[in-house]
Scaffold this motif. Structure first.
Motif, PDB file in Angstrom:
ATOM      1  N   GLY A  71       1.426  53.352  10.623  1.00  0.00           N
ATOM      2  CA  GLY A  71       0.969  54.623   9.978  1.00  0.00           C
ATOM      3  C   GLY A  71       0.456  54.081   8.801  1.00  0.00           C
ATOM      4  O   GLY A  71      -0.483  53.165   8.749  1.00  0.00           O
ATOM      5  N   ASP A  72       0.706  54.623   7.615  1.00  0.00           N
ATOM      6  CA  ASP A  72       0.198  54.234   6.461  1.00  0.00           C
ATOM      7  C   ASP A  72       0.505  52.870   5.699  1.00  0.00           C
ATOM      8  O   ASP A  72      -0.110  52.469   4.850  1.00  0.00           O
ATOM      9  CB  ASP A  72       0.589  55.406   5.220  1.00  0.00           C
ATOM     10  CG  ASP A  72       0.297  56.679   5.676  1.00  0.00           C
ATOM     11  OD1 ASP A  72      -0.807  56.870   6.406  1.00  0.00           O
ATOM     12  OD2 ASP A  72       0.809  57.637   4.960  1.00  0.00           O
ATOM     13  N   VAL A  73       1.576  52.190   6.275  1.00  0.00           N
ATOM     14  CA  VAL A  73       1.915  51.072   5.859  1.00  0.00           C
ATOM     15  C   VAL A  73       2.186  50.069   6.944  1.00  0.00           C
ATOM     16  O   VAL A  73       2.784  50.414   8.118  1.00  0.00           O
ATOM     17  CB  VAL A  73       3.328  50.817   5.052  1.00  0.00           C
ATOM     18  CG1 VAL A  73       3.756  49.617   4.699  1.00  0.00           C
ATOM     19  CG2 VAL A  73       3.257  51.703   3.793  1.00  0.00           C
ATOM     20  N   ARG A  74       1.280  48.714   6.781  1.00  0.00           N
ATOM     21  CA  ARG A  74       1.288  48.003   8.247  1.00  0.00           C
ATOM     22  C   ARG A  74       1.559  46.490   7.429  1.00  0.00           C
ATOM     23  O   ARG A  74       0.998  46.275   6.131  1.00  0.00           O
ATOM     24  CB  ARG A  74       0.022  47.749   8.618  1.00  0.00           C
ATOM     25  CG  ARG A  74      -0.301  48.999   9.649  1.00  0.00           C
ATOM     26  CD  ARG A  74      -1.554  48.799  10.386  1.00  0.00           C
ATOM     27  NE  ARG A  74      -1.609  50.296  11.172  1.00  0.00           N
ATOM     28  CZ  ARG A  74      -2.755  50.890  11.190  1.00  0.00           C
ATOM     29  NH1 ARG A  74      -3.675  50.438  10.385  1.00  0.00           N
ATOM     30  NH2 ARG A  74      -3.060  52.116  11.698  1.00  0.00           N
ATOM     31  N   VAL A  75       2.371  45.806   8.005  1.00  0.00           N
ATOM     32  CA  VAL A  75       3.017  44.415   7.397  1.00  0.00           C
ATOM     33  C   VAL A  75       2.600  43.727   8.520  1.00  0.00           C
ATOM     34  O   VAL A  75       3.136  43.858   9.754  1.00  0.00           O
ATOM     35  CB  VAL A  75       4.121  44.644   6.772  1.00  0.00           C
ATOM     36  CG1 VAL A  75       4.775  43.236   6.386  1.00  0.00           C
ATOM     37  CG2 VAL A  75       4.439  45.710   5.882  1.00  0.00           C
ATOM     38  N   ARG A  76       2.142  42.089   8.409  1.00  0.00           N
ATOM     39  CA  ARG A  76       2.039  41.207   9.011  1.00  0.00           C
ATOM     40  C   ARG A  76       1.947  39.937   8.564  1.00  0.00           C
ATOM     41  O   ARG A  76       1.550  40.006   7.184  1.00  0.00           O
ATOM     42  CB  ARG A  76       0.755  41.598   9.920  1.00  0.00           C
ATOM     43  CG  ARG A  76      -0.521  41.542   9.211  1.00  0.00           C
ATOM     44  CD  ARG A  76      -1.816  41.656  10.274  1.00  0.00           C
ATOM     45  NE  ARG A  76      -2.934  42.044   9.283  1.00  0.00           N
ATOM     46  CZ  ARG A  76      -3.669  41.165   8.476  1.00  0.00           C
ATOM     47  NH1 ARG A  76      -3.581  39.977   8.648  1.00  0.00           N
ATOM     48  NH2 ARG A  76      -4.618  41.605   7.892  1.00  0.00           N
ATOM     49  N   PRO A  77       2.233  38.903   9.189  1.00  0.00           N
ATOM     50  CA  PRO A  77       2.138  37.441   8.518  1.00  0.00           C
ATOM     51  C   PRO A  77       0.427  37.305   8.441  1.00  0.00           C
ATOM     52  O   PRO A  77      -0.204  37.641   9.258  1.00  0.00           O
ATOM     53  CB  PRO A  77       2.735  36.459   9.719  1.00  0.00           C
ATOM     54  CG  PRO A  77       3.549  37.453  10.747  1.00  0.00           C
ATOM     55  CD  PRO A  77       2.895  38.704  10.441  1.00  0.00           C
ATOM     56  N   ALA A  78       0.015  36.589   7.328  1.00  0.00           N
ATOM     57  CA  ALA A  78      -1.094  36.168   7.245  1.00  0.00           C
ATOM     58  C   ALA A  78      -1.554  34.836   7.980  1.00  0.00           C
ATOM     59  O   ALA A  78      -0.587  34.039   8.495  1.00  0.00           O
ATOM     60  CB  ALA A  78      -1.431  35.849   5.621  1.00  0.00           C
ATOM     61  N   ALA A  79      -3.009  34.633   8.036  1.00  0.00           N
ATOM     62  CA  ALA A  79      -3.175  33.336   8.730  1.00  0.00           C
ATOM     63  C   ALA A  79      -2.406  32.055   8.159  1.00  0.00           C
ATOM     64  O   ALA A  79      -2.049  31.117   8.911  1.00  0.00           O
ATOM     65  CB  ALA A  79      -4.743  33.056   8.572  1.00  0.00           C
ATOM     66  N   ASP A  80      -2.412  32.077   6.875  1.00  0.00           N
ATOM     67  CA  ASP A  80      -1.458  31.200   6.044  1.00  0.00           C
ATOM     68  C   ASP A  80       0.042  31.647   6.223  1.00  0.00           C
ATOM     69  O   ASP A  80       0.277  32.621   5.584  1.00  0.00           O
ATOM     70  CB  ASP A  80      -2.023  31.247   4.513  1.00  0.00           C
ATOM     71  CG  ASP A  80      -0.858  30.050   3.635  1.00  0.00           C
ATOM     72  OD1 ASP A  80       0.038  29.807   4.320  1.00  0.00           O
ATOM     73  OD2 ASP A  80      -1.150  30.062   2.425  1.00  0.00           O
ATOM     74  N   ASP A  81       0.821  30.965   7.013  1.00  0.00           N
ATOM     75  CA  ASP A  81       2.132  31.423   7.190  1.00  0.00           C
ATOM     76  C   ASP A  81       3.073  31.559   6.004  1.00  0.00           C
ATOM     77  O   ASP A  81       4.053  31.877   6.162  1.00  0.00           O
ATOM     78  CB  ASP A  81       3.041  30.784   8.465  1.00  0.00           C
ATOM     79  CG  ASP A  81       2.972  29.190   8.145  1.00  0.00           C
ATOM     80  OD1 ASP A  81       2.643  28.960   6.992  1.00  0.00           O
ATOM     81  OD2 ASP A  81       3.683  28.537   8.893  1.00  0.00           O
ATOM     82  N   ALA A  82       2.627  31.016   4.944  1.00  0.00           N
ATOM     83  CA  ALA A  82       3.425  31.205   3.656  1.00  0.00           C
ATOM     84  C   ALA A  82       2.937  32.476   2.919  1.00  0.00           C
ATOM     85  O   ALA A  82       3.782  32.846   2.039  1.00  0.00           O
ATOM     86  CB  ALA A  82       3.030  30.147   2.775  1.00  0.00           C
ATOM     87  N   ARG A  83       2.074  33.405   3.767  1.00  0.00           N
ATOM     88  CA  ARG A  83       1.997  34.653   2.942  1.00  0.00           C
ATOM     89  C   ARG A  83       2.069  35.778   3.964  1.00  0.00           C
ATOM     90  O   ARG A  83       2.088  35.533   5.248  1.00  0.00           O
ATOM     91  CB  ARG A  83       0.488  34.794   2.505  1.00  0.00           C
ATOM     92  CG  ARG A  83      -0.056  33.479   2.007  1.00  0.00           C
ATOM     93  CD  ARG A  83       0.177  33.347   0.572  1.00  0.00           C
ATOM     94  NE  ARG A  83      -0.240  34.569  -0.255  1.00  0.00           N
ATOM     95  CZ  ARG A  83       0.281  34.624  -1.537  1.00  0.00           C
ATOM     96  NH1 ARG A  83       1.032  33.877  -1.952  1.00  0.00           N
ATOM     97  NH2 ARG A  83      -0.463  35.722  -2.151  1.00  0.00           N
ATOM     98  N   GLU A  98      -1.404  40.697  -0.379  1.00  0.00           N
ATOM     99  CA  GLU A  98      -0.743  39.518   0.245  1.00  0.00           C
ATOM    100  C   GLU A  98       0.178  39.371  -0.865  1.00  0.00           C
ATOM    101  O   GLU A  98       0.222  39.330  -2.034  1.00  0.00           O
ATOM    102  CB  GLU A  98      -1.516  38.360   0.604  1.00  0.00           C
ATOM    103  CG  GLU A  98      -2.632  37.971  -0.468  1.00  0.00           C
ATOM    104  CD  GLU A  98      -3.413  36.752  -0.169  1.00  0.00           C
ATOM    105  OE1 GLU A  98      -3.520  35.901  -1.072  1.00  0.00           O
ATOM    106  OE2 GLU A  98      -3.945  36.924   0.791  1.00  0.00           O
ATOM    107  N   ALA A  99       1.281  38.539  -0.219  1.00  0.00           N
ATOM    108  CA  ALA A  99       2.618  38.213  -0.948  1.00  0.00           C
ATOM    109  C   ALA A  99       3.235  36.993  -0.302  1.00  0.00           C
ATOM    110  O   ALA A  99       3.105  36.729   0.944  1.00  0.00           O
ATOM    111  CB  ALA A  99       3.547  39.248  -1.076  1.00  0.00           C
ATOM    112  N   PRO A 100       3.774  36.194  -1.001  1.00  0.00           N
ATOM    113  CA  PRO A 100       4.519  35.119  -0.726  1.00  0.00           C
ATOM    114  C   PRO A 100       5.719  35.458   0.391  1.00  0.00           C
ATOM    115  O   PRO A 100       6.562  36.340  -0.113  1.00  0.00           O
ATOM    116  CB  PRO A 100       5.203  34.343  -2.031  1.00  0.00           C
ATOM    117  CG  PRO A 100       4.332  34.934  -2.998  1.00  0.00           C
ATOM    118  CD  PRO A 100       3.982  36.223  -2.622  1.00  0.00           C
TER     119      PRO A 100
END
Length: 137
Positions: A71-83, A98-100
């Motif tokens: 829905g309105d919020v999606r969360v996923r690992p970034a290409a850099d797995d620290a983010r 993006e966040a740590p």
């Protein structure tokens, strides 16, 4: 269930992704209130105000390891797995931040210290929440 556990707070600097530039820093105040044990509140400091989003604790936890949310919020690992990438979509705009990952994981760990996964229903007052809905007209 006895004494109410404390509210868990964290301040994390997210990066607002922009086209052709480095991410812009955005302070975010995260809060987990055991009286609403399924939710995480995030206040993003945008200009002179704060934009507050509320989404599921499970969504944030799932998004640390794999894409989560429809829905309105999606969360996923970034290409850099620290983010971790957080996508916010509203009728009047959207943002990709993006966040740590380690800071988000630390915040989540502290929420689970207060209300373990699976124990949320023990802290959730369904009658109180229904009463709040009944007052809205």
């Amino acid at each position: 269930m006895g004494t109410e556990p404390p509210v868990v707070h964290a301040t994390i600097v997210f990066g607002l992704r922009t086209f052709g530039s480095v991410p812009l820093p955005v302070r975010a105040d995260l809060e987990y209130d055991p009286s609403d044990p399924y939710a995480i509140s995030v206040g993003y400091h945008a200009g002179p105000g704060v934009v507050r989003w509320l989404f599921g604790r499970d969504l944030l936890a799932d998004g640390l390891i794999a894409p989560a949310g429809d829905g309105d919020v999606r969360v996923r690992p970034a290409a850099d797995d620290a983010r971790v990438v957080v996508e916010l979509n509203a009728p009047d705009g959207s943002a990709v931040l993006e966040a740590p990952a380690d800071e988000l994981a630390d915040f989540l760990d502290r929420t689970y210290d207060e209300v373990p996964a699976g124990d949320e229903a023990l802290w959730f007052d369904f009658d109180q929440e229904l009463a709040k809905l009944a007052l809205r007209d």
